[in-house]
Scaffold this motif. Sequence first.
Motif, mmCIF file in Angstrom:
data_model
loop_
_atom_site.group_PDB
_atom_site.id
_atom_site.type_symbol
_atom_site.label_atom_id
_atom_site.label_comp_id
_atom_site.label_asym_id
_atom_site.label_seq_id
_atom_site.Cartn_x
_atom_site.Cartn_y
_atom_site.Cartn_z
ATOM 1 N N UNK A 196 0.848 -1.185 0.000
ATOM 2 C CA UNK A 196 0.000 0.000 0.000
ATOM 3 C C UNK A 196 0.894 1.248 0.000
ATOM 4 N N UNK A 197 0.328 2.435 -0.225
ATOM 5 C CA UNK A 197 1.171 3.637 -0.341
ATOM 6 C C UNK A 197 2.036 3.925 0.880
ATOM 7 N N UNK A 198 1.528 3.663 2.097
ATOM 8 C CA UNK A 198 2.334 3.896 3.306
ATOM 9 C C UNK A 198 3.574 3.015 3.315
ATOM 10 N N UNK A 199 3.373 1.720 3.013
ATOM 11 C CA UNK A 199 4.472 0.770 3.103
ATOM 12 C C UNK A 199 5.456 0.944 1.960
ATOM 13 N N UNK A 200 4.970 1.400 0.811
ATOM 14 C CA UNK A 200 5.854 1.552 -0.342
ATOM 15 C C UNK A 200 6.992 2.517 -0.040
ATOM 16 N N UNK A 201 6.673 3.674 0.568
ATOM 17 C CA UNK A 201 7.766 4.624 0.806
ATOM 18 C C UNK A 201 8.682 4.161 1.928
ATOM 19 N N UNK A 252 3.251 8.130 -4.659
ATOM 20 C CA UNK A 252 3.059 9.331 -3.847
ATOM 21 C C UNK A 252 4.318 10.197 -3.830
ATOM 22 N N UNK A 253 4.125 11.447 -3.405
ATOM 23 C CA UNK A 253 5.275 12.335 -3.258
ATOM 24 C C UNK A 253 6.203 11.826 -2.159
ATOM 25 N N UNK A 254 5.643 11.180 -1.129
ATOM 26 C CA UNK A 254 6.476 10.567 -0.092
ATOM 27 C C UNK A 254 7.396 9.509 -0.700
ATOM 28 N N UNK A 255 6.847 8.705 -1.595
ATOM 29 C CA UNK A 255 7.637 7.654 -2.233
ATOM 30 C C UNK A 255 8.755 8.259 -3.080
#
Length: 348
Positions: free
Chosen positions: A284-289, A310-313
């Motif tokens: 998911x987006x949280x875990x990806x970054x 995401x920009x975080x990633x």
Amino acid sequence: MVVRIDGSYGEGGGQILRTSIALSALLGKPVEIINIRAKRANPGLQPQHLTGVKAAALLTDAEVEGAVKGSTRLFFKPKNIRCGSFDIDIGTAGSISLVVQTLVPVLLFAPCPTRIAITGGTDVSWSPPIDYMRFVFAKVLSLFGARVEIELIRRGHYPKGGGRAVLRVDPVKKLLPVRLEEFGRVLEIRGISHAVNLPSHVAERQARAAAEVLAKLGYRAEISTEVRSDGLGPGSGVVVWAYSESGSAVGGDSLGEKGKPAEVVGREAAERLVAVLKTGATLDPHMADMAVVYMALADGRCRFSTSEETMHLKTNIYIVEQFLPVKFNVEKQAARYVLEVDGVGYSR
């Protein structure tokens, strides 16, 4: 050679600091970070950032300049990594999860197992809830051969904090390379709906709403309720997660707040999980970054897919590439983004 990082790059938030400090501490490379959290309404270091920095400094006997609240510049020069038992207090409702993010990459290569008790916020805005870290973050890291355990002692919500969790990390020689592009068949969906210093029906309604969203799409979910009265203030939330036959895990979460119906909290968490499951992504987006650090350190080629770029990633990839001789490739494929990198096979 000092690694110099502009903290205003990309999303311009605390993730730049956390990743920079983690890799500096692990690799023994001094780092200077300027314009810290420049894009935030309250720029500079805040208590949870300071706690992460000070904990990393404690673990590495680091020389530190600028570690004061509001500082927009930090210099961090680590020495040898220590291990053992430690106790740290964020002092506010600052996120325990974000401190864990900073410390785990370092502790995985410490000379012995480490136990750190952390006091602060377990379920707060703009941060992964502690249950996400326990059941998604730790599960994904196990794919790399890492043994990370997070034990919840007491929940803490904004603004009073007072939550407590214990982080245990066993060191590894090297991280295993992982290649998972397809999530595959869902083996189970579980969740926790909690309410602290609130009526029990809040947790029950949250859980029921989340389960109903998932049931409409053919997913059976086991969502337990947790009602507690040992927190410093009221608070509630839901985390739901799915495990697949490929071995990966993805999650969705939502926090309660004044005036927000419990049913909305439950639905939000389930809808966020469903949004990832529909893409078949393995992160998911949280875990990806968060995963990019471990992918870069692993002993060989790593490949994951995620539902969003995401920009975080993007920002975390940029920071990792400043510290390590790696180059990530991110490619859009149908509903997913595929991340690939040749890890450096780091060992101590």
